[in-house]
Write an enzyme that holds these catalytic residues in place. Structure first.
Site, PDB file in Angstrom:
ATOM      1  CE1 TYR A   1      -3.991  -2.081   0.272  1.00  0.00           C
ATOM      2  CE2 TYR A   1      -2.684  -3.337   1.836  1.00  0.00           C
ATOM      3  CZ  TYR A   1      -3.792  -3.217   1.026  1.00  0.00           C
ATOM      4  OH  TYR A   1      -4.697  -4.248   0.947  1.00  0.00           O
TER       5      TYR A   1
ATOM      6  CB  CYS B   1      -7.630  -4.681  -4.866  1.00  0.00           C
ATOM      7  SG  CYS B   1      -8.159  -3.047  -5.373  1.00  0.00           S
TER       8      CYS B   1
END
Length: 124
Positions: free
Chosen positions: A64, A94
């Protein structure tokens, strides 16, 4: 693993894995779609993150923190929130974004994320 997509006015509005909603259809060749085939509904930052995620190569992961470095703004937590808001899991991968020490948070659940990564040749 079964993929499903849901379209509205010809654009993909949702996608997922496993049992499909009544208004969706199963898809066998999901790789024919791109982010351009999708109706993205989110904040400017979320859309920026989602577009960056589509540039992650198959078989690769980023954190992230790496993702916010790519887009040049935001926090790792905000990127995680953007991933959680992704309704087009099959097109915007994702599952290729991992947390510290390869933590597997995923809106489809960590087992699905692990399986998707395994299918791409990544063991976590």
């Amino acid at each position: 693993m079964k993929y499903w997509i849901q379209k509205t006015n010809g654009l993909i509005t949702r996608s997922g894995f496993g049992e499909k909603p009544v208004e969706a259809e199963y898809e066998t060749n999901i790789h024919k779609y791109s982010i351009d085939d999708c109706y993205l509904q989110g904040t400017e930052f979320q859309i920026l993150i989602w577009k960056a995620i589509t540039s992650i190569d198959v078989g690769k992961t980023v954190s992230y923190r790496d993702l916010v470095s790519i887009v040049g703004r935001g926090s790792a937590q905000a990127a995680g929130t953007a991933c959680a808001k992704n309704k087009i899991l099959v097109i915007i991968p994702c599952h290729r974004v991992v947390g510290k020490k390869n933590k597997l948070a995923f809106s489809g659940g960590p087992d699905i994320k692990r399986e998707l990564l395994r299918l791409e040749g990544i063991k976590i």
